[in-house]
Design an enzyme around this catalytic site. Structure first.
Site, PDB file in Angstrom:
ATOM      1  N   THR A 181     -63.139 -16.363 -27.543  1.00 27.57           N
ATOM      2  CA  THR A 181     -61.461 -16.942 -27.274  1.00 27.57           C
ATOM      3  C   THR A 181     -59.598 -16.815 -28.262  1.00 27.57           C
ATOM      4  OG1 THR A 181     -61.723 -18.992 -28.352  1.00 27.57           O
ATOM      5  CG2 THR A 181     -62.838 -18.801 -25.996  1.00 27.57           C
ATOM      6  N   GLU A 326     -64.995 -18.316 -21.808  1.00 26.18           N
ATOM      7  CA  GLU A 326     -67.070 -18.680 -21.452  1.00 26.18           C
ATOM      8  C   GLU A 326     -67.562 -18.838 -20.042  1.00 26.18           C
ATOM      9  OE1 GLU A 326     -64.281 -20.230 -22.796  1.00 26.18           O
ATOM     10  OE2 GLU A 326     -64.445 -21.257 -24.080  1.00 26.18           O
ATOM     11  N   LYS A 434     -49.899 -38.553 -21.396  1.00 17.00           N
ATOM     12  CA  LYS A 434     -50.081 -40.320 -20.965  1.00 17.00           C
ATOM     13  C   LYS A 434     -48.615 -41.070 -21.423  1.00 17.00           C
ATOM     14  CE  LYS A 434     -53.257 -43.742 -21.767  1.00 17.00           C
ATOM     15  NZ  LYS A 434     -54.989 -43.367 -22.061  1.00 17.00           N
ATOM     16  N   TRP A 439     -51.576 -41.282 -16.632  1.00 15.01           N
ATOM     17  CA  TRP A 439     -51.339 -40.092 -16.755  1.00 15.01           C
ATOM     18  C   TRP A 439     -50.530 -39.001 -15.648  1.00 15.01           C
ATOM     19  CZ3 TRP A 439     -54.060 -38.815 -21.263  1.00 15.01           C
ATOM     20  CH2 TRP A 439     -55.165 -39.632 -21.840  1.00 15.01           C
TER      21      TRP A 439
HETATM   22  P1  ADP Z   1     -58.221 -19.847 -23.406  1.00 16.60           P
HETATM   23  O1  ADP Z   1     -58.945 -20.666 -23.713  1.00 16.60           O
HETATM   24  O2  ADP Z   1     -57.820 -18.697 -24.758  1.00 16.60           O
HETATM   25  O3  ADP Z   1     -56.778 -19.702 -22.753  1.00 16.60           O
HETATM   26  P2  ADP Z   1     -59.246 -18.756 -21.748  1.00 16.60           P
HETATM   27  O4  ADP Z   1     -58.239 -17.142 -20.640  1.00 16.60           O
HETATM   28  O5  ADP Z   1     -60.566 -19.278 -21.682  1.00 16.60           O
HETATM   29  O6  ADP Z   1     -58.032 -17.999 -22.860  1.00 16.60           O
HETATM   30  O7  ADP Z   1     -58.071 -19.801 -20.547  1.00 16.60           O
HETATM   31  C1  ADP Z   1     -59.096 -20.146 -19.855  1.00 16.60           C
HETATM   32  C2  ADP Z   1     -58.570 -22.167 -19.629  1.00 16.60           C
HETATM   33  O8  ADP Z   1     -57.636 -21.552 -18.312  1.00 16.60           O
HETATM   34  C3  ADP Z   1     -59.003 -22.747 -18.438  1.00 16.60           C
HETATM   35  O9  ADP Z   1     -60.323 -23.361 -18.827  1.00 16.60           O
HETATM   36  C4  ADP Z   1     -58.029 -23.464 -17.747  1.00 16.60           C
HETATM   37  O10 ADP Z   1     -57.509 -24.810 -18.248  1.00 16.60           O
HETATM   38  C5  ADP Z   1     -57.114 -22.274 -17.480  1.00 16.60           C
HETATM   39  N1  ADP Z   1     -57.158 -21.399 -16.130  1.00 16.60           N
HETATM   40  C6  ADP Z   1     -57.431 -20.413 -16.102  1.00 16.60           C
HETATM   41  N2  ADP Z   1     -57.762 -20.298 -15.079  1.00 16.60           N
HETATM   42  C7  ADP Z   1     -56.660 -20.990 -14.064  1.00 16.60           C
HETATM   43  C8  ADP Z   1     -55.973 -21.283 -12.827  1.00 16.60           C
HETATM   44  N3  ADP Z   1     -56.671 -20.465 -11.700  1.00 16.60           N
HETATM   45  N4  ADP Z   1     -54.989 -22.782 -12.467  1.00 16.60           N
HETATM   46  C9  ADP Z   1     -55.414 -23.440 -13.788  1.00 16.60           C
HETATM   47  N5  ADP Z   1     -56.168 -23.044 -15.036  1.00 16.60           N
HETATM   48  C10 ADP Z   1     -57.000 -22.302 -15.239  1.00 16.60           C
END
Ligand code: ADP
Length: 534
Positions: A181, A326, A434, A439
């Site tokens: 990640t 993940e 917040k 929120w």
């Molecule tokens: P990192 O965690 O390093 O940013 P990831 O690609 O694993 O890399 O990111 C996953 C995160 O990206 C998700 O947990 C979410 O918060 C965000 N995410 C992924 N796809 C979307 C989407 N379509 N809309 C909003 N958020 C998204």
């Protein structure tokens, strides 16, 4: 029933057998290559034989430091095909993190693009497990380098066995690939993808109710191949015999538009910032993008305005998907159910801008301090996920227990789920604002601001506030030829939100800081904003 294992080699073998003449079009620094699946198959086998000769053992990791091109695709299949694990390395990590992931994964061999050689040279002293370096280049000779031993990919392939048989007896639960990640805090966390997970993920990407990748497609993954298997697209496109277009290093929105037109790309995937750039180019009307049947957008939220701009102005279908490192990554996909297709246009786009329903075989729920949230589109909770391509731990990492509990992946994403089962990401837990005990969703505000005709990009962050605890501040980049004031933007937002949601300040910027995979870097932005506005 027979218990035949779900592994990666048969996916490539299918392309070799049924689609030998379909092409992989690959842009490298020097030129554009065109290979058939028959040739890709032979080259992949040769690479698998070379890795075996070099002493790589079952379960060991081979790292790639590379853009999206045919050699990277070959590594995607060769490493798992000879029993090893492909570790895709994000070359944009900080030097510290780069050293950490290579040593933590215990990479034995590194396959490196020629232009990225300096990235590895600069940290080589600190690498403790790598015994061999291979340069991926079109040049005949190996350049001067401090990396040793350093071999040429093509020269090794020339000596390799093009008829090499992939390992038989692979267990479907063995790891095939690995990705870290791109953590914004703390060390990156490693995720191992099993053969089975990738095979099932690819199968679902071929379903008509999801991405529907098929032999008919010309598939161009813009999402990097060093990030979450390029969303699994190189695997599924090969499996189904789709033509692939791999855009290589240093691509621009212009170049993507050229490739879409010249190669008649039907399917492409990437993060919103890529599509914002492409939209600017396509809006000028100089390229024909009518071949596109689906642009997939994920990684961060796709504002409704982008979806509408692609579909209404350009006639290009645009789909929102959600996932994370993940989760291999496909978790949910936003498409309308048949009865929703009858809805008013505004309501249809509201649904399409959500992250959609979980795809088959994936199970989700939302949980907050009161237990499971209602599927009413209102109650908020953390999204929990489980399924056959969802990780169950991080690779040798104590932090696993925070994220993987009670048989579920705890995503850290705050969501609502509506009556139809459509997930809406309200925010990441750490980005929610917040204010006075309530929120505010930074994502909702950003998406609304990006709907303003003068705005190119926007990110909303929380800044500390004496009375309200936190208040939202919007950082806005205007389009090149457009003007807007703070008042214009607030006036535009006013009818869409409660008054206390409106940002206290609009900070105009030249550009927004981004993470290594193109998302807005909110932590840096918050620090910058706090400094600017005091
Ligand atoms: P990192 O965690 O390093 O940013 P990831 O690609 O694993 O890399 O990111 C996953 C995160 O990206 C998700 O947990 C979410 O918060 C965000 N995410 C992924 N796809 C979307 C989407 N379509 N809309 C909003 N958020 C998204």
């Amino acid at each position: 029933m027979m218990n035949t294992p779900l592994t990666i080699p048969p996916m490539l073998e299918r392309a070799e057998r049924y689609f030998p003449n379909k092409q992989v079009i690959s842009r490298t620094l020097a030129k554009t290559h065109r290979y058939t699946y028959a040739e890709i198959g032979k080259r992949t086998r040769a690479l698998a034989s070379v890795l075996t000769e070099l002493g790589l053992k079952r379960g060991e990791r081979v790292g790639t430091v590379a853009w999206n091109h045919h050699r990277h695709l070959e590594a995607y299949f060769a490493a798992p095909g000879m029993g090893a694990v492909l570790h895709m390395i994000n070359m944009r990590l900080s030097p510290d993190h780069l050293v950490y992931v290579i040593n933590h994964a215990e990479d034995k061999i590194l396959l490196i693009d020629e232009d990225l050689l300096p990235v590895i040279e600069s940290v080589q002293e600190q690498l403790t497990t790598v015994h061999t370096y291979i340069i991926m280049t079109d040049n005949e000779s190996v350049p001067e380098s401090s990396l040793a031993p350093l071999f040429s990919y093509e020269q090794l392939l020339d000596k390799g066995d093009r008829g090499f048989s992939f390992l038989t007896g692979l267990d479907e639960n063995e790891p095939a690939a690995m990705c870290y990640t791109s953590a914004t805090t703390g060390k990156p966390k490693g995720v191992l993808y099993s053969h089975r997970g990738i095979a099932l993920h690819s199968l679902v990407q071929g379903m008509v109710d999801t991405t529907a990748i098929s032999e008919n497609d010309v598939c161009m993954p813009v999402v990097p191949m060093f990030h979450v298997n390029a969303w699994g697209l190189p695997y599924s496109a090969t499996f189904y015999g789709a033509t692939q277009v791999l855009p290589g290093p240093n691509f621009t929105p212009q170049l993507l538009a050229e490739l879409i037109e010249s190669e008649k790309v039907t399917f492409t995937g990437g993060v919103p910032t890529i599509w914002l750039g492409l939209l600017q180019v396509l809006n000028k009307g100089n390229y024909d993008a009518s071949s596109l049947r689906a642009v997939i957008c994920g990684g961060s939220a796709a504002p409704k305005s982008i979806i509408e701009a692609f579909e209404k102005k350009l006639g290009v279908p645009f789909f929102h998907a959600y996932g994370m490192t993940e989760t291999s990554p496909l978790v949910s996909y936003s498409r309308l159910k048949s009865h929703q297709q009858e809805w008013e246009e505004e309501d249809r786009y509201t649904v399409r801008a959500k992250q959609g329903m979980a795809v088959p075989l994936i199970d989700i729920k939302g949980v907050n301090e009161n237990g499971e949230i209602a599927w009413d589109g209102n109650e908020m909770g953390e999204l929990l996920i489980r399924g056959p391509w969802i990780a169950d731990s991080y690779h040798q990492d104590e932090r696993s227990i925070d994220t993987f509990r009670d048989g579920w992946l705890h995503t850290g994403d705050v969501v609502t789920i509506d009556e139809e089962g459509s997930i809406k990401i309200v925010d990441r837990t750490k980005d929610l604002i917040k204010s006075g005990g309530e929120w505010i969703s930074s994502v909702d505000l950003e998406n609304a601001i990006m709907g303003h005709e003068a705005v190119l990009e926007a990110a909303v962050v929380a800044v500390p506030h004496e009375k309200w605890q936190e208040r939202p501040i919007a950082c806005v980049v205007l389009k090149e030829d457009k003007k807007a004031t703070k008042e214009d933007i607030l006036e535009y937002l006013a009818p869409q939100f409660a008054k206390w949601w409106l940002p206290d300040e609009i900070v105009f910027m030249e550009q927004l800081p981004r993470t290594s995979v193109g998302k807005f870097l909110k932590r840096a932005l918050r620090e910058q904003v706090v400094k600017t506005i005091g």
